[in-house]
Design a protein around this motif. Structure first.
Motif, PDB file in Angstrom:
ATOM      1  N   MET A   1      48.067  59.614  26.442  1.00 14.06           N
ATOM      2  CA  MET A   1      48.345  58.236  26.867  1.00 14.06           C
ATOM      3  C   MET A   1      49.712  57.797  26.346  1.00 14.06           C
ATOM      4  O   MET A   1      50.009  57.892  25.157  1.00 14.06           O
ATOM      5  CB  MET A   1      47.273  57.288  26.316  1.00 14.06           C
ATOM      6  CG  MET A   1      47.602  55.818  26.494  1.00 14.06           C
ATOM      7  SD  MET A   1      46.448  54.760  25.589  1.00 14.06           S
ATOM      8  CE  MET A   1      47.306  53.189  25.715  1.00 14.06           C
ATOM      9  N   THR A   2      50.567  57.307  27.260  1.00 12.61           N
ATOM     10  CA  THR A   2      51.884  56.817  26.863  1.00 12.61           C
ATOM     11  C   THR A   2      51.737  55.415  26.272  1.00 12.61           C
ATOM     12  O   THR A   2      51.306  54.485  26.955  1.00 12.61           O
ATOM     13  CB  THR A   2      52.845  56.780  28.062  1.00 12.61           C
ATOM     14  OG1 THR A   2      52.986  58.098  28.582  1.00 12.61           O
ATOM     15  CG2 THR A   2      54.208  56.257  27.643  1.00 12.61           C
ATOM     16  N   LEU A   3      52.094  55.283  25.002  1.00 13.28           N
ATOM     17  CA  LEU A   3      51.962  53.992  24.321  1.00 13.28           C
ATOM     18  C   LEU A   3      53.258  53.186  24.394  1.00 13.28           C
ATOM     19  O   LEU A   3      53.236  51.970  24.577  1.00 13.28           O
ATOM     20  CB  LEU A   3      51.563  54.212  22.864  1.00 13.28           C
ATOM     21  CG  LEU A   3      51.277  52.952  22.053  1.00 13.28           C
ATOM     22  CD1 LEU A   3      50.046  52.230  22.607  1.00 13.28           C
ATOM     23  CD2 LEU A   3      51.068  53.283  20.583  1.00 13.28           C
ATOM     24  N   LEU A   4      54.398  53.864  24.226  1.00 13.69           N
ATOM     25  CA  LEU A   4      55.696  53.172  24.217  1.00 13.69           C
ATOM     26  C   LEU A   4      56.592  53.758  25.306  1.00 13.69           C
ATOM     27  O   LEU A   4      56.741  54.976  25.406  1.00 13.69           O
ATOM     28  CB  LEU A   4      56.371  53.334  22.851  1.00 13.69           C
ATOM     29  CG  LEU A   4      57.749  52.685  22.699  1.00 13.69           C
ATOM     30  CD1 LEU A   4      57.642  51.167  22.712  1.00 13.69           C
ATOM     31  CD2 LEU A   4      58.435  53.162  21.405  1.00 13.69           C
ATOM     32  N   ASP A  25      59.854  58.169  25.965  1.00  8.33           N
ATOM     33  CA  ASP A  25      58.450  57.767  25.888  1.00  8.33           C
ATOM     34  C   ASP A  25      57.869  58.254  24.576  1.00  8.33           C
ATOM     35  O   ASP A  25      58.364  59.209  23.972  1.00  8.33           O
ATOM     36  CB  ASP A  25      57.629  58.359  27.040  1.00  8.33           C
ATOM     37  CG  ASP A  25      58.038  57.815  28.395  1.00  8.33           C
ATOM     38  OD1 ASP A  25      58.538  56.680  28.450  1.00  8.33           O
ATOM     39  OD2 ASP A  25      57.864  58.538  29.395  1.00  8.33           O
ATOM     40  N   LEU A  26      56.785  57.611  24.152  1.00  6.24           N
ATOM     41  CA  LEU A  26      56.081  58.002  22.938  1.00  6.24           C
ATOM     42  C   LEU A  26      54.584  57.924  23.199  1.00  6.24           C
ATOM     43  O   LEU A  26      54.077  56.885  23.642  1.00  6.24           O
ATOM     44  CB  LEU A  26      56.480  57.085  21.783  1.00  6.24           C
ATOM     45  CG  LEU A  26      55.820  57.287  20.418  1.00  6.24           C
ATOM     46  CD1 LEU A  26      56.006  58.716  19.918  1.00  6.24           C
ATOM     47  CD2 LEU A  26      56.384  56.297  19.405  1.00  6.24           C
ATOM     48  N   GLU A  30      51.323  60.659  18.461  1.00  2.94           N
ATOM     49  CA  GLU A  30      52.503  61.524  18.358  1.00  2.94           C
ATOM     50  C   GLU A  30      53.441  61.046  17.257  1.00  2.94           C
ATOM     51  O   GLU A  30      53.592  59.852  17.010  1.00  2.94           O
ATOM     52  CB  GLU A  30      53.250  61.538  19.693  1.00  2.94           C
ATOM     53  CG  GLU A  30      54.431  62.496  19.742  1.00  2.94           C
ATOM     54  CD  GLU A  30      55.170  62.475  21.067  1.00  2.94           C
ATOM     55  OE1 GLU A  30      55.826  63.485  21.378  1.00  2.94           O
ATOM     56  OE2 GLU A  30      55.096  61.452  21.775  1.00  2.94           O
ATOM     57  N   MET A  31      54.094  62.010  16.593  1.00  2.67           N
ATOM     58  CA  MET A  31      55.142  61.742  15.602  1.00  2.67           C
ATOM     59  C   MET A  31      56.484  62.075  16.249  1.00  2.67           C
ATOM     60  O   MET A  31      56.782  63.250  16.521  1.00  2.67           O
ATOM     61  CB  MET A  31      54.930  62.590  14.361  1.00  2.67           C
ATOM     62  CG  MET A  31      53.630  62.348  13.620  1.00  2.67           C
ATOM     63  SD  MET A  31      53.710  60.963  12.463  1.00  2.67           S
ATOM     64  CE  MET A  31      54.772  61.644  11.179  1.00  2.67           C
ATOM     65  N   LEU A  32      57.302  61.064  16.499  1.00  5.57           N
ATOM     66  CA  LEU A  32      58.591  61.239  17.159  1.00  5.57           C
ATOM     67  C   LEU A  32      59.701  60.851  16.194  1.00  5.57           C
ATOM     68  O   LEU A  32      59.736  59.718  15.690  1.00  5.57           O
ATOM     69  CB  LEU A  32      58.665  60.377  18.418  1.00  5.57           C
ATOM     70  CG  LEU A  32      59.960  60.432  19.233  1.00  5.57           C
ATOM     71  CD1 LEU A  32      60.230  61.846  19.752  1.00  5.57           C
ATOM     72  CD2 LEU A  32      59.904  59.441  20.390  1.00  5.57           C
ATOM     73  N   ALA A  33      60.612  61.779  15.905  1.00  4.98           N
ATOM     74  CA  ALA A  33      61.726  61.526  14.987  1.00  4.98           C
ATOM     75  C   ALA A  33      62.978  61.173  15.766  1.00  4.98           C
ATOM     76  O   ALA A  33      63.336  61.870  16.723  1.00  4.98           O
ATOM     77  CB  ALA A  33      61.979  62.746  14.108  1.00  4.98           C
ATOM     78  N   LEU A  34      63.639  60.107  15.348  1.00  2.00           N
ATOM     79  CA  LEU A  34      64.920  59.687  15.917  1.00  2.00           C
ATOM     80  C   LEU A  34      65.986  59.968  14.864  1.00  2.00           C
ATOM     81  O   LEU A  34      66.024  59.312  13.820  1.00  2.00           O
ATOM     82  CB  LEU A  34      64.882  58.194  16.262  1.00  2.00           C
ATOM     83  CG  LEU A  34      66.129  57.583  16.893  1.00  2.00           C
ATOM     84  CD1 LEU A  34      66.421  58.215  18.246  1.00  2.00           C
ATOM     85  CD2 LEU A  34      65.955  56.073  17.045  1.00  2.00           C
ATOM     86  N   PRO A 163      48.334  48.956  12.840  1.00  5.68           N
ATOM     87  CA  PRO A 163      49.213  49.068  14.008  1.00  5.68           C
ATOM     88  C   PRO A 163      48.812  50.199  14.964  1.00  5.68           C
ATOM     89  O   PRO A 163      48.286  51.224  14.553  1.00  5.68           O
ATOM     90  CB  PRO A 163      50.579  49.354  13.374  1.00  5.68           C
ATOM     91  CG  PRO A 163      50.256  50.048  12.093  1.00  5.68           C
ATOM     92  CD  PRO A 163      48.997  49.403  11.601  1.00  5.68           C
ATOM     93  N   ARG A 164      49.097  49.973  16.253  1.00  9.57           N
ATOM     94  CA  ARG A 164      49.010  51.049  17.244  1.00  9.57           C
ATOM     95  C   ARG A 164      50.298  51.856  17.272  1.00  9.57           C
ATOM     96  O   ARG A 164      50.296  53.034  17.587  1.00  9.57           O
ATOM     97  CB  ARG A 164      48.747  50.460  18.641  1.00  9.57           C
ATOM     98  CG  ARG A 164      47.381  49.813  18.808  1.00  9.57           C
ATOM     99  CD  ARG A 164      47.177  49.380  20.243  1.00  9.57           C
ATOM    100  NE  ARG A 164      48.039  48.254  20.600  1.00  9.57           N
ATOM    101  CZ  ARG A 164      48.190  47.801  21.849  1.00  9.57           C
ATOM    102  NH1 ARG A 164      47.560  48.408  22.852  1.00  9.57           N
ATOM    103  NH2 ARG A 164      48.946  46.753  22.095  1.00  9.57           N
ATOM    104  N   LEU A 165      51.403  51.174  16.972  1.00 10.57           N
ATOM    105  CA  LEU A 165      52.722  51.801  16.908  1.00 10.57           C
ATOM    106  C   LEU A 165      53.320  51.488  15.546  1.00 10.57           C
ATOM    107  O   LEU A 165      53.367  50.327  15.142  1.00 10.57           O
ATOM    108  CB  LEU A 165      53.640  51.269  18.010  1.00 10.57           C
ATOM    109  CG  LEU A 165      55.127  51.630  17.916  1.00 10.57           C
ATOM    110  CD1 LEU A 165      55.329  53.146  18.059  1.00 10.57           C
ATOM    111  CD2 LEU A 165      55.941  50.889  18.984  1.00 10.57           C
TER     112      LEU A 165
END
Length: 534
Positions: A1-4, A25-26, A30-34, A163-165
């Motif tokens: 499911m795409t949250l962001l 997308d996030l 998921e752990m997404l590093a910027l 939080p959800r995000l």
């Protein structure tokens, strides 16, 4: 499911395009590093998603809902938690009270009358503190914590909102390697269990490659690469603008390598070549450096100190000689920053003596110590945010100095410093409030050097800056050494310290546990694991 969902997100400051039409997308869980160089636009991106900044253009959607431009409070109510690059806690409140305040805010009971806030949600707050490893320090004021521990408290406060995000800006700054991995492993587990998406920025590449599912790379506001850790690690453009040559890479197990651009090694404990192993008369860059004088430039004997009644330091003895780089090492909270601040006169010494340039400076105020030629670069940076880079440097300038024997001493001016930090030169007309954390760190170092100090106290100089900037920091330290200046370096990055330091002291619970050659410490696996967590 795409949250962001982020689409064509942009932000300009005057004529500067900080973020330029980025898309990503996030997914939930998921752990997404910027990641990216200092000033790439990472914190600006975070601030637009979290509501602290309004985008110039573009759309941000949370679970299909458009949240673009909503205020931070409204975005938080929708399930977005946030930690900041500069930790945001209530310094005058206890650790437990900070988390209780966050829980009460989530419950919308901040202004409830007739019941003291310190009695509310105590068990829930303690449970959150236990999760982040801070329950034992629940009653301590945040003002007395090491910076890494403040970051843990801030994480507990962010989790209080369920939080959800979760947006995490430099979450492991100030922590030892083992502590970094423990915190991010906890975050990763919570993300999986709760279906919580995590977007985080981080300059510690061991953390990024170990815990991120995917990576996004920003440079000058543009998205230049994205993909799995392996894909991003091998991208030539990312290597050039972010990893640098790898010569002073902070985390050897994941870093880039000169020429070959190899993948990571699994031997994170392999010794690296310290400055002490370089042939006499040469520094790491192959240039000649000044020899140390016999008499210590700085001598500390029997130093005790702390914060009020809280004793942090016990019987500290150390010295630094002319032309020498000394590393003061230890785990988060061991007393490194307290030692540095006490030497600089920012904290009182309850016992002991500090001699600098042959004079007893015990009890002197910080401004008198600075005029004598002792420089200080704080971990918190503390630049003048309403002044430009040029102006920050100008107000710190002091006359060139001479050593007691009449030979020229350290001599820095803005042009030399701009040569050392080319990126800083490109920002010379920018005010401090418009600079990233890493850029502010560069400026803090440069501003201190404008005072032409004989000895520089550097508190965590490699923290929160890109690997390519860490290389510049190392080159700067070696340049100072060639001038005959000295550096006392508070540092948790063993690889960085081993590349520049001649000797090391290791603090543990406010006491010196090791004093000797950097090469000996670097090769002692048991000592490293026991005292440094590496």
């Amino acid at each position: 499911m795409t949250l962001l969902e982020v689409r064509h997100l942009s932000r300009a400051f005057g004529g500067v395009q900080a973020v330029d039409a980025i898309d990503f997308d996030l997914e939930a869980g998921e752990m997404l590093a910027l990641i990216g160089p200092n000033g790439a636009g990472k914190s600006t991106t975070f601030n637009m998603i979290g509501g602290q900044l309004r985008p110039s253009s573009g759309v941000v959607r949370l679970a299909g809902r458009d949240i673009t431009g909503l205020p931070p409070r409204a975005i938080a109510r929708l399930g977005v938690g946030r930690t900041f690059q500069v930790a945001a806690t209530f310094a005058g409140l206890a650790v437990l009270e900070n988390v209780q305040m966050a829980l009460l805010a989530h419950d919308r009971k901040i202004f409830r009358a007739w019941r003291p806030a310190r009695l509310a949600r105590r068990d829930a707050a303690l449970a959150l503190l236990e999760q982040v490893g801070m329950q034992e320090q629940a009653e301590r004021p945040c003002s007395e914590l090491a910076y890494g521990d403040v970051k843990r408290v801030e994480l507990a406060m962010a989790l209080a909102g369920a939080p959800r995000l979760l947006l995490m800006d430099e979450p492991t700054a100030g922590m030892a390697p083992a502590e970094r991995h423990a915190l991010m492993a906890l975050t990763q587990r919570l993300a999986r269990e709760r279906g919580m998406a995590v977007l985080f920025t981080e300059h510690s590449m061991d953390v990024v490659f170990a815990h991120a599912d995917r990576l996004l790379v920003l440079a000058r506001g543009k998205l230049i690469a994205q993909g799995t850790p392996a894909q991003v690690r091998d991208d030539a453009q990312v290597q050039a603008v972010y990893f640098g040559s790898g010569a002073t890479f902070a985390d050897r197990d994941v870093g880039a390598r000169p020429a070959r651009h190899e993948g990571p090694s699994n031997d994170a404990l392999a010794p690296v070549r310290p400055a002490a192993d370089i042939p006499p008369g040469l520094d790491a860059a192959g240039g000649f450096h000044a020899c140390s004088a016999e008499e210590p430039l700085l001598r500390v004997q029997g130093l005790h100190g702390g914060y009020g009644a809280a004793r942090i330091l016990f019987d500290i003895d150390l010295d630094v000689r002319r032309g020498e780089v000394v590393a003061l090492m230890g785990r988060n909270g061991a007393g490194k920053s307290t030692t540095i601040k006490t030497l600089m006169g920012l904290l009182p010494a309850s016992e002991g003596r500090v001699d600098f340039m042959g004079r007893d400076i015990t009890g002197w105020p910080a401004h008198r110590i600075a005029r004598l030629g002792l420089g200080y670069v704080p971990e918190e940076r503390r630049i003048f945010t309403d002044l430009t880079v040029d102006q920050n440097l100008a107000v710190a300038r002091q006359a060139a100095r001479h050593w007691p024997d009449g030979t020229p001493g350290p001599s820095w001016d803005a042009s030399r410093l701009y040569e050392q930090f080319p990126h800083l030169a490109s920002l010379r007309d920018r005010v401090g409030s418009r600079m990233s954390g890493g850029e502010q760190q560069m400026l803090a170092v440069a501003r201190t050097l404008m005072g032409n100090p004989y000895l520089v106290l550097l508190d965590e100089p490699s923290e929160g800056v890109a690997p390519v900037i860490v290389e510049q920091m190392a080159a700067l330290i070696l340049a100072l050494k060639r001038q005959g200046a000295s550096i006392l370096l508070s540092e948790q990055n063993l690889h960085f310290a081993a590349l520049v330091a001649d000797r090391a002291y290791v603090l543990d619970q406010g006491r010196i546990r090791y004093a000797g050659a950097m090469s000996s410490l670097n090769g002692d696996m048991a000592a490293r694991r026991s005292w440094l967590g590496v």
